[in-house]
Write a protein that holds these residues in place. Structure first.
Motif, PDB file in Angstrom:
ATOM      1  N   GLU A   1     -13.712   5.837 -25.554  1.00 26.65           N
ATOM      2  CA  GLU A   1     -13.718   4.547 -26.249  1.00 26.65           C
ATOM      3  C   GLU A   1     -12.593   4.628 -27.269  1.00 26.65           C
ATOM      4  O   GLU A   1     -12.745   5.251 -28.323  1.00 26.65           O
TER       5      GLU A   1
ATOM      6  N   VAL B   1     -10.119   4.047 -30.250  1.00 24.60           N
ATOM      7  CA  VAL B   1     -10.279   3.396 -31.548  1.00 24.60           C
ATOM      8  C   VAL B   1      -8.920   3.106 -32.170  1.00 24.60           C
ATOM      9  O   VAL B   1      -8.660   2.004 -32.616  1.00 24.60           O
TER      10      VAL B   1
ATOM     11  N   ILE C   1      -7.586  -0.867 -26.667  1.00 20.96           N
ATOM     12  CA  ILE C   1      -8.128  -1.009 -28.025  1.00 20.96           C
ATOM     13  C   ILE C   1      -8.315  -2.488 -28.346  1.00 20.96           C
ATOM     14  O   ILE C   1      -9.365  -2.907 -28.839  1.00 20.96           O
ATOM     15  N   THR C   2      -7.296  -3.285 -28.049  1.00 22.09           N
ATOM     16  CA  THR C   2      -7.350  -4.722 -28.312  1.00 22.09           C
ATOM     17  C   THR C   2      -8.471  -5.389 -27.515  1.00 22.09           C
ATOM     18  O   THR C   2      -9.192  -6.238 -28.032  1.00 22.09           O
ATOM     19  N   SER C   3      -8.638  -4.965 -26.262  1.00 25.58           N
ATOM     20  CA  SER C   3      -9.652  -5.556 -25.381  1.00 25.58           C
ATOM     21  C   SER C   3     -11.029  -4.930 -25.563  1.00 25.58           C
ATOM     22  O   SER C   3     -11.993  -5.385 -24.948  1.00 25.58           O
ATOM     23  N   ARG C   4     -11.101  -3.858 -26.370  1.00 26.37           N
ATOM     24  CA  ARG C   4     -12.343  -3.091 -26.577  1.00 26.37           C
ATOM     25  C   ARG C   4     -12.943  -2.633 -25.251  1.00 26.37           C
ATOM     26  O   ARG C   4     -14.112  -2.865 -24.953  1.00 26.37           O
TER      27      ARG C   4
ATOM     28  N   PRO D   1     -17.119  -2.078 -21.380  1.00 26.58           N
ATOM     29  CA  PRO D   1     -16.936  -2.411 -22.800  1.00 26.58           C
ATOM     30  C   PRO D   1     -17.122  -1.174 -23.689  1.00 26.58           C
ATOM     31  O   PRO D   1     -18.002  -0.351 -23.447  1.00 26.58           O
ATOM     32  N   ALA D   2     -16.275  -1.061 -24.682  1.00 26.48           N
ATOM     33  CA  ALA D   2     -16.389   0.016 -25.683  1.00 26.48           C
ATOM     34  C   ALA D   2     -17.136  -0.535 -26.886  1.00 26.48           C
ATOM     35  O   ALA D   2     -16.997  -1.708 -27.239  1.00 26.48           O
ATOM     36  N   ARG D   3     -17.915   0.329 -27.513  1.00 19.86           N
ATOM     37  CA  ARG D   3     -18.608  -0.080 -28.741  1.00 19.86           C
ATOM     38  C   ARG D   3     -17.584  -0.225 -29.865  1.00 19.86           C
ATOM     39  O   ARG D   3     -16.584   0.483 -29.893  1.00 19.86           O
ATOM     40  N   PRO D   4     -17.833  -1.122 -30.813  1.00 22.42           N
ATOM     41  CA  PRO D   4     -16.920  -1.232 -31.953  1.00 22.42           C
ATOM     42  C   PRO D   4     -17.053  -0.002 -32.864  1.00 22.42           C
ATOM     43  O   PRO D   4     -18.151   0.488 -33.095  1.00 22.42           O
ATOM     44  N   HIS D   5     -15.937   0.510 -33.331  1.00 18.53           N
ATOM     45  CA  HIS D   5     -15.905   1.662 -34.227  1.00 18.53           C
ATOM     46  C   HIS D   5     -14.976   1.349 -35.402  1.00 18.53           C
ATOM     47  O   HIS D   5     -13.988   0.640 -35.236  1.00 18.53           O
TER      48      HIS D   5
END
Length: 162
Positions: free
Chosen positions: A102, A104, A79-82, A142-146
């Motif tokens: 991803e 959140v 989560i911290t590293s996305r 990479p995860a998208r920001p949510h």
């Protein structure tokens, strides 16, 4: 020991989720005992007229088993590293699946901890019980920001007037 002046405000759902995630990071180390005791003390001053909330807060202040804490720390780091995590998940029917999620937030509802995130396999928001997550693998994807507020599946929704 110093006494802290208390504020009568209440904690939001997002604040409780953040506290849960922070406590998961601590695992069963010496700081976790002090942190959980402090949180329990702070929560003693909240009037709990709801059984679901009371059970959830009890779970929040109970240490996780070492295996679950290890998985929670891996998710918290993602989560911290996305970054997307790959989880091996055993559902309630006993079916094993591999999911790219991803992540959140982590949250507690009743007597269980959950990973809430966007499941790429189901293409939607899902909550995964930590005790049913067999393993967590970090990825370099990479995860998208949510927004965490949209990923709290157990919060009460206000009814809209028709």
């Amino acid at each position: 020991m110093a006494t802290v002046i208390r504020h009568n405000g209440s904690l939001t759902t997002a604040e409780l989720a953040a506290l849960a995630l922070s406590l998961a990071h601590l695992g069963a180390g010496p700081q976790s005992v002090t942190a959980r005791r402090g949180l329990r003390h702070a929560l003693d001053h909240i009037e709990l007229d709801d059984d679901v909330i009371a059970t959830t807060l009890s779970t929040l202040t109970t240490p996780l088993s070492p295996d679950v804490a290890r998985r929670a720390r891996a998710v918290a780091q993602a989560i911290t590293s996305r970054l997307v995590v790959r989880i091996h998940y055993l559902d309630a029917a006993g079916n094993l699946s591999v999911r790219d999620v991803e992540p959140v937030t982590c949250l507690v509802h009743r007597e269980h901890w959950y990973l809430a995130g966007w499941c790429r396999m189901r293409r939607g928001i899902r909550a995964f019980r930590f005790d049913r997550i067999i393993s967590v693998e970090s990825t370099d994807i990479p995860a998208r920001p949510h927004l965490p507020e949209r990923f709290l599946p157990f919060q009460r929704r206000s009814k809209t007037a028709a």
